[in-house]
Design a protein around this motif. Structure first.
Motif, PDB file in Angstrom:
ATOM      1  N   ILE A 160       1.567 -12.303   1.169  1.00 24.49           N
ATOM      2  CA  ILE A 160       2.821 -12.377   0.408  1.00 24.49           C
ATOM      3  C   ILE A 160       3.645 -11.107   0.540  1.00 24.49           C
ATOM      4  O   ILE A 160       4.821 -11.164   0.886  1.00 24.49           O
ATOM      5  N   GLN A 161       3.041  -9.959   0.295  1.00 21.55           N
ATOM      6  CA  GLN A 161       3.770  -8.702   0.272  1.00 21.55           C
ATOM      7  C   GLN A 161       4.570  -8.425   1.547  1.00 21.55           C
ATOM      8  O   GLN A 161       5.719  -7.986   1.454  1.00 21.55           O
ATOM      9  N   PRO A 162       4.046  -8.700   2.747  1.00 18.52           N
ATOM     10  CA  PRO A 162       4.847  -8.424   3.953  1.00 18.52           C
ATOM     11  C   PRO A 162       6.143  -9.239   4.028  1.00 18.52           C
ATOM     12  O   PRO A 162       7.082  -8.840   4.706  1.00 18.52           O
ATOM     13  N   PHE A 163       6.210 -10.346   3.313  1.00 18.77           N
ATOM     14  CA  PHE A 163       7.379 -11.222   3.378  1.00 18.77           C
ATOM     15  C   PHE A 163       8.363 -11.014   2.226  1.00 18.77           C
ATOM     16  O   PHE A 163       9.460 -11.560   2.254  1.00 18.77           O
ATOM     17  N   LEU A 164       7.986 -10.258   1.221  1.00 22.34           N
ATOM     18  CA  LEU A 164       8.809 -10.135   0.017  1.00 22.34           C
ATOM     19  C   LEU A 164      10.211  -9.609   0.285  1.00 22.34           C
ATOM     20  O   LEU A 164      11.189 -10.151  -0.227  1.00 22.34           O
ATOM     21  N   SER A 165      10.335  -8.566   1.080  1.00 25.08           N
ATOM     22  CA  SER A 165      11.667  -7.997   1.297  1.00 25.08           C
ATOM     23  C   SER A 165      12.570  -8.967   2.052  1.00 25.08           C
ATOM     24  O   SER A 165      13.746  -9.104   1.725  1.00 25.08           O
TER      25      SER A 165
END
Length: 154
Positions: free
Chosen positions: A15-20
């Protein structure tokens, strides 16, 4: 404790790599919706100024300002603002499948509620800063309205 580490790993990897990029993609329709709110407020106040410059009628000015106060609740005038945010429906469909994002309609509705709240705040602030009944010199009224409008938009 036994769930925390796998959940954290899942978030960090999936999830985190796609948040931005997700946030950037979602902000397009949201920003355009709020820009539309700003443009609508600007347009409505400009019409008040133009009407006053033509008529120089303080009673009519008061009526126009009172009518401006109903703008956040005028669904016909607010509709173009709300339509900008409806683009989220398509964007969130992809997120729904990839990240199990549900309640897409709730996200859109809350965004539209924030847009209405922004307009409520704008017209309330305008009313507080500009009161036609306190305007003694009608020659300066249009200039005062313009200054108040710019202050609200700031």
């Amino acid at each position: 404790a036994s769930v925390s580490e796998p959940a954290q790993k899942c978030c960090t990897e999936n999830i985190q790599p796609f948040l931005s990029s997700i946030l950037e993609e979602l902000m397009g329709p949201v920003s355009s919706g709020f820009t539309e709110v700003r443009l609508l407020f600007d347009k409505e106040v400009n019409e008040i100024i133009q009407d006053f410059q033509k008529t120089n009628d303080m009673t009519r000015l008061k009526e126009n300002v009172d009518q401006l106060m109903t703008l956040p609740y005028n669904s016909v005038k607010m509709e173009p603002c709300y339509l900008k945010v409806n683009l989220l429906q398509e964007l969130l469909q992809d997120l729904k499948s990839r990240f199990k994002v549900y309640h897409i309609d709730f996200v859109i509705q809350r965004t539209q509620n924030f847009m209405q709240e922004l307009m409520e705040n704008a017209v309330y602030t305008f009313e507080q800063l500009f009161s036609p009944s306190h305007q003694a010199d009608s020659a300066k009224v249009a200039t005062t309205i313009e200054k108040v409008k710019l202050r609200v938009l700031k």
